[in-house]
Scaffold this motif. Structure first.
Motif, short mmCIF file in Angstrom:
data_model
loop_
_atom_site.label_atom_id
_atom_site.label_comp_id
_atom_site.label_asym_id
_atom_site.label_seq_id
_atom_site.Cartn_x
_atom_site.Cartn_y
_atom_site.Cartn_z
N SER A 148 0.83 -1.21 0.00
CA SER A 148 0.00 0.00 0.00
C SER A 148 0.86 1.26 0.00
O SER A 148 0.55 2.24 -0.68
CB SER A 148 -0.92 -0.02 1.22
OG SER A 148 -1.69 1.15 1.30
N LYS A 149 1.96 1.22 0.73
CA LYS A 149 2.85 2.38 0.79
C LYS A 149 3.46 2.67 -0.57
O LYS A 149 3.52 3.82 -1.01
CB LYS A 149 3.94 2.10 1.83
CG LYS A 149 4.88 3.27 2.07
CD LYS A 149 5.88 2.94 3.17
CE LYS A 149 6.83 4.11 3.43
NZ LYS A 149 7.80 3.77 4.50
N LYS A 150 3.90 1.62 -1.27
CA LYS A 150 4.50 1.82 -2.59
C LYS A 150 3.46 2.32 -3.60
O LYS A 150 3.76 3.15 -4.46
CB LYS A 150 5.11 0.50 -3.08
CG LYS A 150 6.36 0.08 -2.31
CD LYS A 150 6.96 -1.17 -2.90
CE LYS A 150 8.23 -1.57 -2.13
NZ LYS A 150 9.27 -0.52 -2.24
N LEU A 151 2.23 1.83 -3.47
CA LEU A 151 1.18 2.29 -4.38
C LEU A 151 0.88 3.77 -4.16
O LEU A 151 0.71 4.53 -5.12
CB LEU A 151 -0.08 1.45 -4.16
CG LEU A 151 -1.24 1.69 -5.14
CD1 LEU A 151 -0.82 1.33 -6.55
CD2 LEU A 151 -2.44 0.86 -4.73
N ASN A 152 0.84 4.20 -2.91
CA ASN A 152 0.60 5.61 -2.61
C ASN A 152 1.77 6.47 -3.07
O ASN A 152 1.58 7.61 -3.52
CB ASN A 152 0.35 5.80 -1.11
CG ASN A 152 -1.01 5.30 -0.69
OD1 ASN A 152 -1.97 5.41 -1.43
ND2 ASN A 152 -1.10 4.72 0.50
N GLU A 153 2.99 5.96 -2.93
CA GLU A 153 4.16 6.71 -3.41
C GLU A 153 4.09 6.90 -4.93
O GLU A 153 4.44 7.96 -5.45
CB GLU A 153 5.44 5.98 -3.02
CG GLU A 153 5.74 6.03 -1.53
CD GLU A 153 6.96 5.19 -1.16
OE1 GLU A 153 7.48 4.50 -2.06
OE2 GLU A 153 7.37 5.24 0.01
N CYS A 154 3.62 5.85 -5.61
CA CYS A 154 3.47 5.96 -7.07
C CYS A 154 2.43 7.02 -7.41
O CYS A 154 2.62 7.82 -8.34
CB CYS A 154 3.07 4.60 -7.63
SG CYS A 154 2.81 4.58 -9.42
N LEU A 155 1.33 7.05 -6.67
CA LEU A 155 0.29 8.05 -6.92
C LEU A 155 0.84 9.45 -6.69
O LEU A 155 0.55 10.38 -7.47
CB LEU A 155 -0.91 7.79 -6.01
CG LEU A 155 -2.04 8.82 -6.08
CD1 LEU A 155 -2.64 8.86 -7.48
CD2 LEU A 155 -3.13 8.50 -5.05
N GLN A 156 1.63 9.63 -5.65
CA GLN A 156 2.21 10.94 -5.38
C GLN A 156 3.15 11.38 -6.49
O GLN A 156 3.24 12.57 -6.81
CB GLN A 156 2.96 10.91 -4.04
CG GLN A 156 2.02 10.81 -2.83
CD GLN A 156 2.80 10.68 -1.53
OE1 GLN A 156 3.66 9.83 -1.40
NE2 GLN A 156 2.49 11.53 -0.57
N TRP A 165 -2.40 19.91 -10.52
CA TRP A 165 -3.70 19.25 -10.44
C TRP A 165 -4.36 19.56 -9.11
O TRP A 165 -3.69 19.65 -8.08
CB TRP A 165 -3.55 17.74 -10.59
CG TRP A 165 -3.17 17.31 -11.97
CD1 TRP A 165 -3.03 18.10 -13.07
CD2 TRP A 165 -2.86 15.97 -12.38
NE1 TRP A 165 -2.67 17.36 -14.16
CE2 TRP A 165 -2.56 16.03 -13.78
CE3 TRP A 165 -2.83 14.75 -11.74
CZ2 TRP A 165 -2.22 14.92 -14.50
CZ3 TRP A 165 -2.49 13.62 -12.47
CH2 TRP A 165 -2.19 13.70 -13.84
N PRO A 166 -5.68 19.72 -9.09
CA PRO A 166 -6.36 20.03 -7.82
C PRO A 166 -6.35 18.81 -6.89
O PRO A 166 -6.43 17.66 -7.32
CB PRO A 166 -7.79 20.36 -8.26
CG PRO A 166 -7.97 19.63 -9.55
CD PRO A 166 -6.63 19.66 -10.23
N GLY A 167 -6.22 19.07 -5.58
CA GLY A 167 -6.28 18.01 -4.58
C GLY A 167 -4.97 17.31 -4.34
O GLY A 167 -4.96 16.25 -3.70
N ARG A 168 -3.85 17.87 -4.82
CA ARG A 168 -2.56 17.21 -4.62
C ARG A 168 -2.21 17.13 -3.13
O ARG A 168 -1.77 16.09 -2.64
CB ARG A 168 -1.46 17.94 -5.39
CG ARG A 168 -0.08 17.35 -5.15
CD ARG A 168 0.98 18.11 -5.94
NE ARG A 168 2.33 17.65 -5.58
CZ ARG A 168 2.92 16.58 -6.11
NH1 ARG A 168 2.28 15.88 -7.03
NH2 ARG A 168 4.12 16.22 -5.74
N ASP A 169 -2.40 18.23 -2.42
CA ASP A 169 -2.09 18.23 -0.98
C ASP A 169 -2.98 17.25 -0.22
O ASP A 169 -2.51 16.54 0.68
CB ASP A 169 -2.26 19.65 -0.40
CG ASP A 169 -1.25 20.62 -0.99
OD1 ASP A 169 -0.19 20.16 -1.48
OD2 ASP A 169 -1.53 21.85 -0.98
N GLU A 170 -4.27 17.21 -0.60
CA GLU A 170 -5.17 16.27 0.06
C GLU A 170 -4.74 14.82 -0.21
O GLU A 170 -4.78 13.97 0.70
CB GLU A 170 -6.60 16.48 -0.43
CG GLU A 170 -7.26 17.76 0.05
CD GLU A 170 -6.86 18.96 -0.80
OE1 GLU A 170 -5.95 18.81 -1.66
OE2 GLU A 170 -7.43 20.05 -0.60
N ALA A 171 -4.32 14.54 -1.45
CA ALA A 171 -3.87 13.18 -1.77
C ALA A 171 -2.64 12.79 -0.98
O ALA A 171 -2.51 11.66 -0.49
CB ALA A 171 -3.61 13.07 -3.27
#
Length: 503
Positions: free
Chosen positions: A79-87, A94-100
């Motif tokens: 899950s951590k690697k997937l979120n790092e990829c999304l970041q 793009w809107p919502g970058r800080d929220e992501a």
């Protein structure tokens, strides 16, 4: 001197331990041979059986819990690697970058907290629970040794008591022999000495019996109290452990669900701002396509994923030089293949699928030569009748995107070629290709084909693609099909590696 004394004590202790082991081994042999009785306690033996069962269950639970924790840790890393990829792919404008990014941080903290609580409330409790078993197990083993010592002392004392009269006879014989050699006044002293020695041995045996019995009974009483209590404690332990795991998992999924909902909201807002660049999901190949790299069978008419041309032998052929698919004269520009929104088929697409058989009946057989001329860009003279394929293309191209028009035209062009294959009565419905058995295969089930080397099998698709196992094909032997022409009775599955494709 002190060193010599300590060595003497150590040597004496070693000798005593060796003597005890020899005595116990001798007693066990006599008990197994039936020459000595063994003290048994059925209630205690049942407690020992319960103890061993409880230890086995606890050890297994501990192992499975550690496996579960390892899986949680692995899921956390994934899950951590997937979120790092999304970041990384989430661009700054793009809107919502800080929220992501904040959601990704909370996701990581939630996994860490879940893992740590599982360790504290489940694994450590399990370790504490199992920590009491080794000591009790060693005490059970020691109690068994003390029981053997008690039985040995008891048997020794009983043998001395039984041999009392025999000892008196043995004592009298030496006295009678000494009467001639010893003076009269010594005979009484010798007899008294022998009697005293026998009494001393009997007293020592009795003392050893009392001592062994006391040690055994003390250990036995303690274990008789602890083992049932330990056995009954397992229920409360199991309840607390699994309640903790279930509660932690429930809270974890609740919090994770909130984070996932927040991330979904962020992505929805991003989609609204960049809605014109929505990604179109293309249709997948037909489910009836073979799973092992064979050319897929043609999808249903009207499918956006239909192949441009139909091949008789399911082998790709390079397109003719300069050939172009016929297009509708009324369509000035080509729409991109992805312009048709995913999941929203147009009315023309549905009409195409329904009207296809009727159109084929009205238009008659296609003329390959005329289709080739139309594909080459040659226009007919004024007033001349256009080729059938072009007319069919016009009927469909007025409201369909280019990919569907091209598919329709390609299907018409290949009708003569494909219909000659699909409509042949000497081939089963859905026939894909032929294979020949290279080895004998003995069927092990009613739905399998019995093959001999040289048999030719006509391969057909599975009725339910989900039932196809890797390395297995569905088919009917050519000899059976030519003889019976009944697919339901002749078809069956067979291993692909026993055959070789011939067509």
């Amino acid at each position: 001197m002190a060193e010599m004394g300590s060595k003497g004590v150590t040597a004496g202790k070693i000798a005593s331990n060796v003597q005890k082991k020899l005595t116990r081994a001798q007693e066990k042999v006599l008990q197994k041979l039936g020459k000595a009785d063994e003290t048994k306690d059925e209630q205690f033996e049942q407690c020992v059986q319960n103890f061993n069962k409880q230890l086995t269950e606890g050890t297994r639970l501990q192992k499975d819990l550690r496996t579960y924790l390892a899986s949680v840790k692995a899921m956390h890393e994934a899950s951590k690697k997937l979120n790092e990829c999304l970041q990384e792919v989430y661009e700054p404008d793009w809107p919502g970058r800080d929220e992501a990014n904040k959601i990704a941080e909370n996701n990581d903290l939630l996994w860490l907290d879940y893992h740590q609580k599982l360790v504290d409330q489940a694994l450590l409790t399990m370790d504490t629970y199992l920590g009491q078993f080794p000591d009790i197990k060693s005490r059970i083993a020691k109690r068994g040794r003390k029981l053997v010592d008690y039985d040995s002392a008891r048997h020794h004392y009983e043998s001395l008591q039984t041999a009392k009269k025999k000892d008196e006879v043995k004592i009298a014989k030496p006295v009678s022999l000494l009467e001639k050699a010893a003076p009269q006044w010594c005979q009484g002293k010798l007899q008294a000495h022998l009697v005293a020695q026998t009494n001393l041995l009997r007293n020592q045996a009795e003392e050893e019996l009392v001592k062994a019995q006391k040690v055994f009974e003390e250990m036995n009483v303690d274990l008789q109290e602890e083992l049932p209590s330990l056995w009954n404690s397992r229920v409360g332990f199991y309840v607390n452990t699994f309640q903790s795991i279930a509660g932690l998992e429930e809270n974890f999924h609740k919090e994770m669900s909130k984070l996932n909902q927040n991330l979904n909201d962020v992505l929805v807002s991003l989609e609204k701002q960049h809605g014109s660049n929505t990604f179109t999901v293309k249709a997948q190949p037909s489910d009836n396509a073979p799973a092992k790299g064979n050319s897929p069978s043609p999808p249903p008419h009207g499918s956006p994923a239909a192949t441009p041309e139909i091949r008789v032998n399911h082998e790709p052929e390079p397109p003719a030089a300069g050939a172009a698919l016929p297009k509708s004269p009324s369509q000035s520009t080509e729409s991109p293949a992805g312009s048709l929104p995913s999941g929203e088929p147009s009315a023309a697409e549905g009409t195409f699928a329904v009207a296809w058989p009727n159109q084929m009946a009205e238009l008659g057989p296609a003329q390959p030569t005329e289709a080739s001329e139309a594909a080459g860009g040659t226009q007919p003279a004024a007033g001349a009748q256009e080729p059938v394929e072009t007319a069919a293309g016009e009927a469909a191209s007025s409201s369909l995107p280019a990919v569907v028009v091209e598919t329709f035209s390609a299907t018409v062009n290949g009708t003569v070629e494909a219909s000659g294959r699909a409509g042949r009565l000497d081939l089963p419905p859905g026939f894909m290709f032929k294979v020949q058995a290279q080895h004998d295969y003995t069927a092990t089930d009613t739905d399998e084909l019995q093959l001999k080397a040289g048999d030719v099998v006509l391969v057909i698709p599975f009725q339910n693609p989900e039932e196809q196992d890797e390395g297995w094909l569905m088919g009917v032997k050519e000899s059976d099909w030519n003889q019976h022409m009944e697919l339901e009775k002749c078809r069956g599955v067979f291993p692909e590696n026993f055959t070789e494709r011939v067509q």
